[in-house]
Scaffold this motif. Sequence first.
Motif, PDB file in Angstrom:
ATOM      1  N   SER A 143     -15.752  -4.897 -10.729  1.00 41.69           N
ATOM      2  CA  SER A 143     -14.918  -6.049 -10.385  1.00 41.69           C
ATOM      3  C   SER A 143     -14.027  -5.702  -9.200  1.00 41.69           C
ATOM      4  O   SER A 143     -13.727  -4.537  -8.940  1.00 41.69           O
ATOM      5  N   ILE A 144     -13.632  -6.741  -8.504  1.00 38.59           N
ATOM      6  CA  ILE A 144     -12.710  -6.626  -7.377  1.00 38.59           C
ATOM      7  C   ILE A 144     -11.649  -7.698  -7.621  1.00 38.59           C
ATOM      8  O   ILE A 144     -11.928  -8.886  -7.523  1.00 38.59           O
ATOM      9  N   LYS A 145     -10.442  -7.237  -7.993  1.00 35.19           N
ATOM     10  CA  LYS A 145      -9.384  -8.179  -8.371  1.00 35.19           C
ATOM     11  C   LYS A 145      -8.094  -7.831  -7.657  1.00 35.19           C
ATOM     12  O   LYS A 145      -7.718  -6.674  -7.548  1.00 35.19           O
ATOM     13  N   GLY A 146      -7.424  -8.864  -7.198  1.00 37.63           N
ATOM     14  CA  GLY A 146      -6.150  -8.668  -6.531  1.00 37.63           C
ATOM     15  C   GLY A 146      -6.159  -9.345  -5.175  1.00 37.63           C
ATOM     16  O   GLY A 146      -6.942 -10.246  -4.920  1.00 37.63           O
ATOM     17  N   PHE A 147      -5.273  -8.868  -4.306  1.00 37.22           N
ATOM     18  CA  PHE A 147      -5.210  -9.512  -3.008  1.00 37.22           C
ATOM     19  C   PHE A 147      -5.357  -8.518  -1.874  1.00 37.22           C
ATOM     20  O   PHE A 147      -5.133  -7.325  -2.028  1.00 37.22           O
ATOM     21  N   TYR A 148      -5.789  -9.073  -0.752  1.00 39.00           N
ATOM     22  CA  TYR A 148      -5.994  -8.296   0.459  1.00 39.00           C
ATOM     23  C   TYR A 148      -5.122  -8.879   1.557  1.00 39.00           C
ATOM     24  O   TYR A 148      -5.078 -10.088   1.743  1.00 39.00           O
ATOM     25  N   ASN A 149      -4.407  -8.002   2.262  1.00 41.15           N
ATOM     26  CA  ASN A 149      -3.695  -8.381   3.478  1.00 41.15           C
ATOM     27  C   ASN A 149      -3.544  -7.126   4.335  1.00 41.15           C
ATOM     28  O   ASN A 149      -4.214  -6.129   4.099  1.00 41.15           O
ATOM     29  N   ASP A 150      -2.655  -7.161   5.310  1.00 45.61           N
ATOM     30  CA  ASP A 150      -2.506  -6.022   6.222  1.00 45.61           C
ATOM     31  C   ASP A 150      -2.088  -4.735   5.523  1.00 45.61           C
ATOM     32  O   ASP A 150      -2.342  -3.648   6.030  1.00 45.61           O
ATOM     33  N   SER A 151      -1.435  -4.844   4.361  1.00 46.51           N
ATOM     34  CA  SER A 151      -0.927  -3.631   3.704  1.00 46.51           C
ATOM     35  C   SER A 151      -1.433  -3.419   2.278  1.00 46.51           C
ATOM     36  O   SER A 151      -1.056  -2.440   1.646  1.00 46.51           O
ATOM     37  N   HIS A 152      -2.294  -4.296   1.752  1.00 48.89           N
ATOM     38  CA  HIS A 152      -2.779  -4.167   0.373  1.00 48.89           C
ATOM     39  C   HIS A 152      -4.287  -4.380   0.303  1.00 48.89           C
ATOM     40  O   HIS A 152      -4.852  -5.155   1.065  1.00 48.89           O
ATOM     41  N   MET A 153      -4.885  -3.702  -0.660  1.00 50.12           N
ATOM     42  CA  MET A 153      -6.300  -3.894  -0.980  1.00 50.12           C
ATOM     43  C   MET A 153      -6.383  -4.276  -2.456  1.00 50.12           C
ATOM     44  O   MET A 153      -5.573  -3.830  -3.257  1.00 50.12           O
ATOM     45  N   PRO A 154      -7.383  -5.093  -2.825  1.00 51.11           N
ATOM     46  CA  PRO A 154      -7.536  -5.422  -4.248  1.00 51.11           C
ATOM     47  C   PRO A 154      -7.983  -4.192  -5.039  1.00 51.11           C
ATOM     48  O   PRO A 154      -8.533  -3.240  -4.485  1.00 51.11           O
TER      49      PRO A 154
END
Length: 177
Positions: A143-154
Amino acid sequence: MISLQYDGGKLNTVIHDLSAKINGTVIRDNISGNISVSSSMMSLEYGGEKYLQQAAMQFNLPIDVITSRQFISFKNATASVNNMELLLNGTIEDDTLSKKIITNLTYKLASWPVKNMLALVPPSYKSYFNGIDVDGLLSSDGSIKGFYNDSHMPLMDLHILFEKGTLKYSAFPLPTS
């Protein structure tokens, strides 16, 4: 034959023998439907790098889209390249207010021949595999859960199984099997 170019010619796609069906319904900004490609051969090149060369492609993508939220939901979606099938369930949303992509996906692939997977590696990356001789079957789910942005990966919870295989690496003198 369909030939597409994007990004000033950097991305080139050629599709042969396309057989596709698209159906669905639209109610305000909700789209529900299915995209099915039963057979086609695809070549894909980006920036001069050949990523796919006459790869056999098949898709069955039941999707629900909410355009105002940039939200996509997949239910038992399948995609295959050269008969290596991937099953996908879950959602992806582009949250434009908080500038992050929210994922809640599960996937499964079963018994992919490693040699067939390596055949898909673009030429400029093949040197990473020099001295490695590998054969066998690769399966994975997760599974791939969470959020992605410039400073975070799921969060990625990946399970990988290598079976009926051998692995030899010239820098490591003991073969595994």
